[in-house]
Write a protein that holds these residues in place. Sequence first.
Motif, PDB file in Angstrom:
ATOM      1  N   GLY A 195      -0.090  33.932   6.772  1.00  0.00           N
ATOM      2  CA  GLY A 195      -1.082  33.834   7.981  1.00  0.00           C
ATOM      3  C   GLY A 195      -1.989  33.362   7.674  1.00  0.00           C
ATOM      4  N   VAL A 196      -2.373  32.815   6.830  1.00  0.00           N
ATOM      5  CA  VAL A 196      -3.138  30.956   6.680  1.00  0.00           C
ATOM      6  C   VAL A 196      -3.485  30.180   7.725  1.00  0.00           C
ATOM      7  CG1 VAL A 196      -4.154  29.841   4.935  1.00  0.00           C
ATOM      8  CG2 VAL A 196      -3.467  31.526   4.521  1.00  0.00           C
ATOM      9  N   THR A 238       0.892  -1.650  -0.008  1.00  0.00           N
ATOM     10  CA  THR A 238       0.575  -0.791  -0.295  1.00  0.00           C
ATOM     11  C   THR A 238       0.955   1.270  -0.106  1.00  0.00           C
ATOM     12  OG1 THR A 238      -1.508  -1.043   1.085  1.00  0.00           O
ATOM     13  CG2 THR A 238      -1.951   1.273   1.068  1.00  0.00           C
ATOM     14  N   LEU A 239       0.810   2.027  -1.014  1.00  0.00           N
ATOM     15  CA  LEU A 239       1.889   3.065  -1.362  1.00  0.00           C
ATOM     16  C   LEU A 239       0.752   4.750  -1.046  1.00  0.00           C
ATOM     17  CD1 LEU A 239       4.012   1.819  -3.284  1.00  0.00           C
ATOM     18  CD2 LEU A 239       3.829   1.842  -1.315  1.00  0.00           C
ATOM     19  N   VAL A 240       1.260   5.307  -1.582  1.00  0.00           N
ATOM     20  CA  VAL A 240       0.566   6.860  -2.074  1.00  0.00           C
ATOM     21  C   VAL A 240       1.271   8.037  -2.661  1.00  0.00           C
ATOM     22  CG1 VAL A 240       1.474   8.446  -0.230  1.00  0.00           C
ATOM     23  CG2 VAL A 240      -0.383   8.586  -1.065  1.00  0.00           C
ATOM     24  N   MET A 241       0.187   8.196  -3.585  1.00  0.00           N
ATOM     25  CA  MET A 241       1.266   9.224  -4.531  1.00  0.00           C
ATOM     26  C   MET A 241       0.845  10.503  -4.051  1.00  0.00           C
ATOM     27  SD  MET A 241       2.490   9.989  -7.728  1.00  0.00           S
ATOM     28  CE  MET A 241       2.606   8.578  -8.280  1.00  0.00           C
ATOM     29  N   SER A 242       1.486  11.554  -3.405  1.00  0.00           N
ATOM     30  CA  SER A 242       1.712  12.300  -2.894  1.00  0.00           C
ATOM     31  C   SER A 242       2.098  13.491  -3.163  1.00  0.00           C
ATOM     32  CB  SER A 242       1.558  11.986  -1.538  1.00  0.00           C
ATOM     33  OG  SER A 242       0.481  13.200  -0.095  1.00  0.00           O
ATOM     34  N   GLN A 243       2.003  15.109  -2.592  1.00  0.00           N
ATOM     35  CA  GLN A 243       2.014  15.821  -3.671  1.00  0.00           C
ATOM     36  C   GLN A 243       2.854  16.816  -2.467  1.00  0.00           C
ATOM     37  OE1 GLN A 243      -1.488  15.714  -5.633  1.00  0.00           O
ATOM     38  NE2 GLN A 243      -1.115  18.473  -4.992  1.00  0.00           N
ATOM     39  N   THR A 244       3.712  17.916  -2.877  1.00  0.00           N
ATOM     40  CA  THR A 244       4.182  19.263  -2.602  1.00  0.00           C
ATOM     41  C   THR A 244       3.133  19.483  -1.603  1.00  0.00           C
ATOM     42  OG1 THR A 244       5.658  20.011  -3.933  1.00  0.00           O
ATOM     43  CG2 THR A 244       5.628  21.014  -2.321  1.00  0.00           C
ATOM     44  N   SER A 245       1.614  19.450  -1.854  1.00  0.00           N
ATOM     45  CA  SER A 245       0.368  20.343  -0.696  1.00  0.00           C
ATOM     46  C   SER A 245       0.705  19.985   0.329  1.00  0.00           C
ATOM     47  CB  SER A 245      -0.508  21.083  -2.098  1.00  0.00           C
ATOM     48  OG  SER A 245      -0.871  19.756  -2.152  1.00  0.00           O
ATOM     49  N   VAL A 246      -0.186  18.627  -0.501  1.00  0.00           N
ATOM     50  CA  VAL A 246       0.147  17.295   1.578  1.00  0.00           C
ATOM     51  C   VAL A 246       1.208  16.977   2.244  1.00  0.00           C
ATOM     52  CG1 VAL A 246      -1.063  14.948   1.734  1.00  0.00           C
ATOM     53  CG2 VAL A 246      -1.937  16.262  -0.243  1.00  0.00           C
ATOM     54  N   MET A 247       2.214  17.020   1.353  1.00  0.00           N
ATOM     55  CA  MET A 247       3.167  16.336   2.227  1.00  0.00           C
ATOM     56  C   MET A 247       4.052  17.508   3.509  1.00  0.00           C
ATOM     57  SD  MET A 247       3.729  13.370   2.823  1.00  0.00           S
ATOM     58  CE  MET A 247       3.169  11.464   1.779  1.00  0.00           C
ATOM     59  N   ALA A 248       3.993  18.719   2.063  1.00  0.00           N
ATOM     60  CA  ALA A 248       5.127  20.331   3.035  1.00  0.00           C
ATOM     61  C   ALA A 248       3.974  21.473   3.217  1.00  0.00           C
ATOM     62  CB  ALA A 248       5.618  20.516   1.958  1.00  0.00           C
ATOM     63  N   VAL A 249       3.704  21.428   2.877  1.00  0.00           N
ATOM     64  CA  VAL A 249       2.233  22.964   3.151  1.00  0.00           C
ATOM     65  C   VAL A 249       1.160  22.012   4.114  1.00  0.00           C
ATOM     66  CG1 VAL A 249       0.407  24.817   2.463  1.00  0.00           C
ATOM     67  CG2 VAL A 249       3.045  23.373   1.103  1.00  0.00           C
ATOM     68  N   ASN A 250       0.457  21.208   4.267  1.00  0.00           N
ATOM     69  CA  ASN A 250      -0.868  21.360   4.685  1.00  0.00           C
ATOM     70  C   ASN A 250      -0.364  20.906   6.479  1.00  0.00           C
ATOM     71  OD1 ASN A 250      -2.339  20.806   2.677  1.00  0.00           O
ATOM     72  ND2 ASN A 250      -3.282  18.580   2.757  1.00  0.00           N
ATOM     73  N   PRO A 251       0.829  20.359   6.563  1.00  0.00           N
ATOM     74  CA  PRO A 251       1.193  20.107   8.078  1.00  0.00           C
ATOM     75  C   PRO A 251       1.253  21.146   8.550  1.00  0.00           C
ATOM     76  CG  PRO A 251       2.292  18.106   6.388  1.00  0.00           C
ATOM     77  CD  PRO A 251       1.624  19.072   5.654  1.00  0.00           C
ATOM     78  N   ARG A 252       1.409  22.453   8.204  1.00  0.00           N
ATOM     79  CA  ARG A 252       1.866  23.417   8.700  1.00  0.00           C
ATOM     80  C   ARG A 252       0.142  24.391   8.585  1.00  0.00           C
ATOM     81  NH1 ARG A 252       6.702  23.650  10.806  1.00  0.00           N
ATOM     82  NH2 ARG A 252       8.510  21.969   9.536  1.00  0.00           N
ATOM     83  N   LEU A 253      -0.571  24.031   7.847  1.00  0.00           N
ATOM     84  CA  LEU A 253      -1.523  24.718   7.545  1.00  0.00           C
ATOM     85  C   LEU A 253      -2.681  24.193   8.726  1.00  0.00           C
ATOM     86  CD1 LEU A 253      -2.606  25.155   3.718  1.00  0.00           C
ATOM     87  CD2 LEU A 253      -1.709  27.025   5.884  1.00  0.00           C
ATOM     88  N   TYR A 254      -2.841  23.083   8.740  1.00  0.00           N
ATOM     89  CA  TYR A 254      -3.967  22.548   9.482  1.00  0.00           C
ATOM     90  C   TYR A 254      -2.756  22.102  10.824  1.00  0.00           C
ATOM     91  CZ  TYR A 254      -7.046  21.198   5.507  1.00  0.00           C
ATOM     92  OH  TYR A 254      -7.590  21.273   4.521  1.00  0.00           O
ATOM     93  N   LYS A 255      -4.500  22.007  11.859  1.00  0.00           N
ATOM     94  CA  LYS A 255      -3.930  21.699  13.640  1.00  0.00           C
ATOM     95  C   LYS A 255      -3.843  20.577  12.910  1.00  0.00           C
ATOM     96  CE  LYS A 255      -7.000  26.121  15.089  1.00  0.00           C
ATOM     97  NZ  LYS A 255      -7.523  25.898  16.644  1.00  0.00           N
ATOM     98  N   ASN A 256      -4.365  19.747  12.678  1.00  0.00           N
ATOM     99  CA  ASN A 256      -4.119  18.214  12.957  1.00  0.00           C
ATOM    100  C   ASN A 256      -4.404  17.367  11.239  1.00  0.00           C
ATOM    101  OD1 ASN A 256      -3.651  15.174  13.746  1.00  0.00           O
ATOM    102  ND2 ASN A 256      -5.445  15.197  14.681  1.00  0.00           N
ATOM    103  N   LEU A 293      -2.728  28.379  -0.388  1.00  0.00           N
ATOM    104  CA  LEU A 293      -1.953  28.630   0.089  1.00  0.00           C
ATOM    105  C   LEU A 293      -1.131  30.465  -1.200  1.00  0.00           C
ATOM    106  CD1 LEU A 293       0.023  29.821   2.194  1.00  0.00           C
ATOM    107  CD2 LEU A 293       1.545  28.071   1.776  1.00  0.00           C
ATOM    108  N   MET A 294      -1.214  29.879  -2.448  1.00  0.00           N
ATOM    109  CA  MET A 294      -0.939  30.362  -3.472  1.00  0.00           C
ATOM    110  C   MET A 294      -1.391  31.788  -3.933  1.00  0.00           C
ATOM    111  SD  MET A 294       1.430  31.214  -6.014  1.00  0.00           S
ATOM    112  CE  MET A 294       2.957  29.332  -5.762  1.00  0.00           C
ATOM    113  N   GLY A 295      -3.153  31.040  -3.409  1.00  0.00           N
ATOM    114  CA  GLY A 295      -3.500  32.267  -3.691  1.00  0.00           C
ATOM    115  C   GLY A 295      -3.667  33.127  -2.428  1.00  0.00           C
ATOM    116  N   ALA A 296      -3.257  33.156  -1.101  1.00  0.00           N
ATOM    117  CA  ALA A 296      -3.310  33.691  -0.328  1.00  0.00           C
ATOM    118  C   ALA A 296      -2.095  34.345  -0.310  1.00  0.00           C
ATOM    119  CB  ALA A 296      -3.657  32.733   1.107  1.00  0.00           C
ATOM    120  N   LEU A 297      -1.134  34.062  -0.928  1.00  0.00           N
ATOM    121  CA  LEU A 297      -0.314  34.923  -1.205  1.00  0.00           C
ATOM    122  C   LEU A 297      -0.128  36.142  -1.985  1.00  0.00           C
ATOM    123  CD1 LEU A 297       2.588  32.451  -0.777  1.00  0.00           C
ATOM    124  CD2 LEU A 297       2.271  33.735   1.063  1.00  0.00           C
ATOM    125  N   VAL A 298      -1.169  35.697  -3.072  1.00  0.00           N
ATOM    126  CA  VAL A 298      -1.510  36.577  -4.032  1.00  0.00           C
ATOM    127  C   VAL A 298      -2.134  37.500  -3.348  1.00  0.00           C
ATOM    128  CG1 VAL A 298      -2.356  36.912  -6.192  1.00  0.00           C
ATOM    129  CG2 VAL A 298      -1.164  34.939  -5.962  1.00  0.00           C
TER     130      VAL A 298
END
Length: 333
Positions: A329-330, A98-116, A176-181
């Motif tokens: 600030g998101v 069982t593997l996952v095809m993940s991506q930048t937003s899930v692995m590097a961004v989401n953990p910084r945006l979501y509380k959990n 996040l990109m939209g928020a930054l723009v």
Amino acid sequence: MKQIAPYARGAAAAALASLLWAGAAHAQAPAPLADYPRQAITIVSPFPPGGGNDGVARLLAQELGAITGQSVVVENRSGAGGNVGTAQVSRAKPDGYTLVMSQTSVMAVNPRLYKNVGFDPVKDFMPISQITSAPLVLVARAESPYKTLNDYLDAARKQPGVVTYATPGNGTMSHLMGALVSQKAGVKLVHVPYRGAAPAITDLMGGTVDMLITSPASAEPMVAAGKLRILALSHENSIGLFKGAPTLKQAGMEGITADDWYGLFAPAGTPPERIAYLAQAVGQAMKSPAVIAKINSGGSWAVGSQPDAFKTRLQEDTVYWAGMVKAAGVSLD
């Protein structure tokens, strides 16, 4: 916010990898291990069918099936900007099936945006290989009045809180990109999150939303058909239909860059020899001219890195995006 963006190194490395991969050390298909693989392998795509993540997962699965001699199936488990399916794989049996095809937003961004988010991208996973590298793309309907990104932003200045942008979900790098723009341009844009790029494109084409931020792979079919117009890319290292398109920097959005990669991961604890086998199998798959052509046509570079290199890339991106999330600030519940 003077950070060295990992994309600057990663995107250039991706282009080089596309040229050099055919001469890499792992030129032959891997010999099966004594006990692996003996059954079907599942690749989870944590987004709905029809988007870029799903497309790349299915492309790779087809090649891996022929290489491993086992069925490789793709399962879509969407929700929470990719968190649901990714979290489920983090709890899967660490046996390489069982593997996952993940991506930048899930692995590097989401953990910084979501509380959990339900997983730790570094502790709960073993990187196998980075598959692609690409800028994010900002697109509008071809018949919309927005010929450029500045046209879109000017409309938002005249109608604060009315002009919208869609993304594949809350917490995604597109969000996040939209928020930054929005912050950089000093305008109030309305974020409309979807459960993946495919439904967002449907609503964009229907006029429900004004603009979409997503991966080139997701937008490419409609761009090729002349139904979507490229307003901007998040960096200049583009390919295929997206080559030469205007960038955020050219539109006056200095300091906002992003590299959107897809990558294959296994749950932590998966035997190292199985990770090595899978990495070698992916390496063989990424040598296929058909795979390279398909990925390139979707606006992405084919990468196919080794586990250690991908682990380093993930660690760099988590640091970089922590700074970008703070700047935007998101935060999300």
